[in-house]
Design a protein around this motif. Structure first.
Motif, mmCIF file in Angstrom:
data_model
loop_
_atom_site.group_PDB
_atom_site.id
_atom_site.type_symbol
_atom_site.label_atom_id
_atom_site.label_comp_id
_atom_site.label_asym_id
_atom_site.label_seq_id
_atom_site.Cartn_x
_atom_site.Cartn_y
_atom_site.Cartn_z
ATOM 1 N N ALA A 252 -1.291 34.061 52.562
ATOM 2 C CA ALA A 252 -2.618 34.668 52.505
ATOM 3 C C ALA A 252 -3.318 34.337 51.198
ATOM 4 C CB ALA A 252 -2.495 36.184 52.679
ATOM 5 N N THR A 253 -2.588 34.365 50.093
ATOM 6 C CA THR A 253 -3.184 34.025 48.799
ATOM 7 C C THR A 253 -3.581 32.561 48.750
ATOM 8 O OG1 THR A 253 -1.811 35.716 47.744
ATOM 9 C CG2 THR A 253 -2.828 34.086 46.308
ATOM 10 N N LEU A 254 -2.762 31.687 49.316
ATOM 11 C CA LEU A 254 -3.105 30.262 49.356
ATOM 12 C C LEU A 254 -4.343 30.023 50.199
ATOM 13 C CD1 LEU A 254 -2.127 27.468 48.406
ATOM 14 C CD2 LEU A 254 -0.887 27.268 50.560
ATOM 15 N N SER A 255 -4.482 30.772 51.291
ATOM 16 C CA SER A 255 -5.684 30.659 52.119
ATOM 17 C C SER A 255 -6.917 31.124 51.364
ATOM 18 C CB SER A 255 -5.501 31.482 53.399
ATOM 19 O OG SER A 255 -6.667 31.442 54.187
ATOM 20 N N ALA A 256 -6.776 32.214 50.582
ATOM 21 C CA ALA A 256 -7.907 32.684 49.782
ATOM 22 C C ALA A 256 -8.263 31.677 48.695
ATOM 23 C CB ALA A 256 -7.559 34.037 49.162
ATOM 24 N N ASN A 258 -7.858 28.445 48.960
ATOM 25 C CA ASN A 258 -8.519 27.342 49.650
ATOM 26 C C ASN A 258 -9.985 27.675 49.921
ATOM 27 O OD1 ASN A 258 -8.220 24.700 51.162
ATOM 28 N ND2 ASN A 258 -8.945 26.026 52.815
ATOM 29 N N ALA A 259 -10.252 28.931 50.287
ATOM 30 C CA ALA A 259 -11.629 29.353 50.537
ATOM 31 C C ALA A 259 -12.455 29.341 49.250
ATOM 32 C CB ALA A 259 -11.637 30.747 51.170
ATOM 33 N N ALA A 260 -11.848 29.779 48.138
ATOM 34 C CA ALA A 260 -12.568 29.785 46.861
ATOM 35 C C ALA A 260 -12.898 28.371 46.417
ATOM 36 C CB ALA A 260 -11.739 30.500 45.804
ATOM 37 N N LEU A 261 -11.979 27.441 46.629
ATOM 38 C CA LEU A 261 -12.216 26.053 46.233
ATOM 39 C C LEU A 261 -13.202 25.357 47.173
ATOM 40 C CD1 LEU A 261 -8.558 25.088 45.288
ATOM 41 C CD2 LEU A 261 -10.493 25.351 43.730
ATOM 42 N N GLY A 262 -13.454 25.949 48.321
ATOM 43 C CA GLY A 262 -14.495 25.425 49.190
ATOM 44 C C GLY A 262 -15.889 25.782 48.707
ATOM 45 N N SER A 291 2.382 20.509 51.237
ATOM 46 C CA SER A 291 1.427 20.378 52.351
ATOM 47 C C SER A 291 0.362 21.466 52.261
ATOM 48 C CB SER A 291 2.169 20.463 53.688
ATOM 49 O OG SER A 291 2.894 21.685 53.769
ATOM 50 N N PRO A 292 -0.513 21.400 51.262
ATOM 51 C CA PRO A 292 -1.525 22.444 51.077
ATOM 52 C C PRO A 292 -2.744 22.215 51.972
ATOM 53 C CG PRO A 292 -1.721 20.832 49.345
ATOM 54 C CD PRO A 292 -0.570 20.389 50.194
ATOM 55 N N ARG A 298 -7.404 18.655 47.437
ATOM 56 C CA ARG A 298 -8.411 17.990 46.599
ATOM 57 C C ARG A 298 -8.375 18.521 45.174
ATOM 58 N NH1 ARG A 298 -12.649 20.084 44.828
ATOM 59 N NH2 ARG A 298 -12.585 21.785 46.360
ATOM 60 N N TRP A 299 -8.232 19.814 45.044
ATOM 61 C CA TRP A 299 -8.184 20.452 43.724
ATOM 62 C C TRP A 299 -6.922 20.051 42.962
ATOM 63 C CZ3 TRP A 299 -4.569 24.543 42.804
ATOM 64 C CH2 TRP A 299 -4.679 25.143 41.551
#
Length: 325
Positions: A252-256, A258-262, A291-292, A298-299
């Motif tokens: 869940a934290t990794l998904s958040a 990913n959303a912030a870096l979007g 496998s992020p 990209r980050w």
């Protein structure tokens, strides 16, 4: 007429009356004058050396004076390194921090930062990255030591003993450096840092120590909302990724993330900050970099292009090599 009459046993005694107490040689003679000049010059050299030793001892007291350590414990220096030159470049945005204003003006004394870390726990990757940045900004005398609490029967891999870089040739002269950075491998429940033993309580936790070191490199954002966002991601990186209790929480934290870096180039906005360093190291430490998601991938590549994390991937497996004899 007297009752008894005593006859003299010796003749008349003449006593020479002197006008001085001690007889001294003439110091104005050439030979004695040269001897005094030589003695004076030697005394000046001794006083100069004594002052240098006093300055060195003043810096070392922050390293060896650990209140909760047993007096019989010892610090075994494993590696000493340093950076001979300073630069004004920094990957962080904003003004460069003033070392004297943050740590205090103390002419002639080395500012010592002592960090105690447990070798049985994951290595403090965030602090090692910040140490590399400090070495670019200041002249840093780096030391890796092994405390007696872990020396008995514990074999540390070479990666942990040389994690701060190669030995600096001028490490014997502490006055050549601005900051002392000591990493002490020690049996402690939680990573802690001490800067001023007499006036400052220990700073515990890698996240808090990272904030302290980051302020030596750059100023925190002036915008309260941006500063809060930065601190929030630093906490989430350590407490939800590195110390996460479940796979679901980390996902869940990794998904958040990913959303912030979007929404932005970097984790906490448009500039590279401590949040990026903390999140990068914790993602790597948790094994989530294989496998992020797309934005995280990209980050990660953008962080690798900065050249700050080259040693983190090599050091991470070292903690598994700690063996007990």
């Amino acid at each position: 007429m007297p009752m008894y009459q005593v006859m003299p046993v010796c003749g008349e005694i003449k006593v020479a009356v002197l006008d001085f107490m001690y007889k001294l040689p003439n110091i104005h003679q050439e030979k004695e004058r040269l001897a005094i000049q030589t003695l004076t010059a030697r005394q000046d050299q001794i006083m100069k050396k004594a002052y240098e030793l006093k300055v060195a001892a003043g810096g070392l007291v922050k390293t060896v004076t650990i209140p909760d350590a047993d007096p019989a414990d010892s610090l075994s220096p494993a590696h000493i390194s340093g950076s001979p030159a300073t630069t004004t470049t920094t990957p962080f945005g904003g003004a460069v921090a003033d070392l004297g204003a943050l740590l205090g003006e103390d002419p002639g004394a080395l500012r010592d930062i002592v960090i105690s870390a447990n070798p049985a726990q994951p290595p403090p990757l965030t602090l090692l990255v910040l140490h590399a940045l400090l070495s670019q900004r200041y002249r840093v005398l780096s030391t890796v030591g092994v405390h007696s609490s872990v020396s008995g029967g514990v074999v540390l891999p070479p990666e942990l003993l040389s994690c701060l870089g190669p030995c600096h040739p001028d490490s014997y002269d502490r006055q050549c450096f601005q900051v002392g950075f000591t990493l002490l491998w020690r049996d402690v429940p939680k990573l802690q840092m001490r800067y001023c033993v007499q006036k400052m309580c220990p700073v515990e936790g890698e996240a808090n120590v990272a904030r302290f070191l980051f302020r030596l490199l750059a100023q925190y954002p002036g915008d309260p909302a941006l500063a809060t966002l930065l601190d929030s991601w630093v906490d989430r990186a350590f407490f939800e990724l590195a110390e996460g209790s479940s796979t679901e929480q980390r996902a869940a934290t990794l998904s958040a993330l990913n959303a912030a870096l979007g929404r932005s180039t970097w984790v906490a906005g448009s500039e590279f900050t401590l949040a990026d360093i903390a999140c990068y190291c914790c993602v790597l430490q948790c094994g989530l970099a294989s496998s992020p998601p797309a934005n995280v991938q990209r980050w990660l590549e953008a962080c690798d292009n900065l050249g700050l994390f080259a040693t983190t991937r090599l050091l991470l497996p070292a903690v598994t090599k700690v063996s007990h004899c």
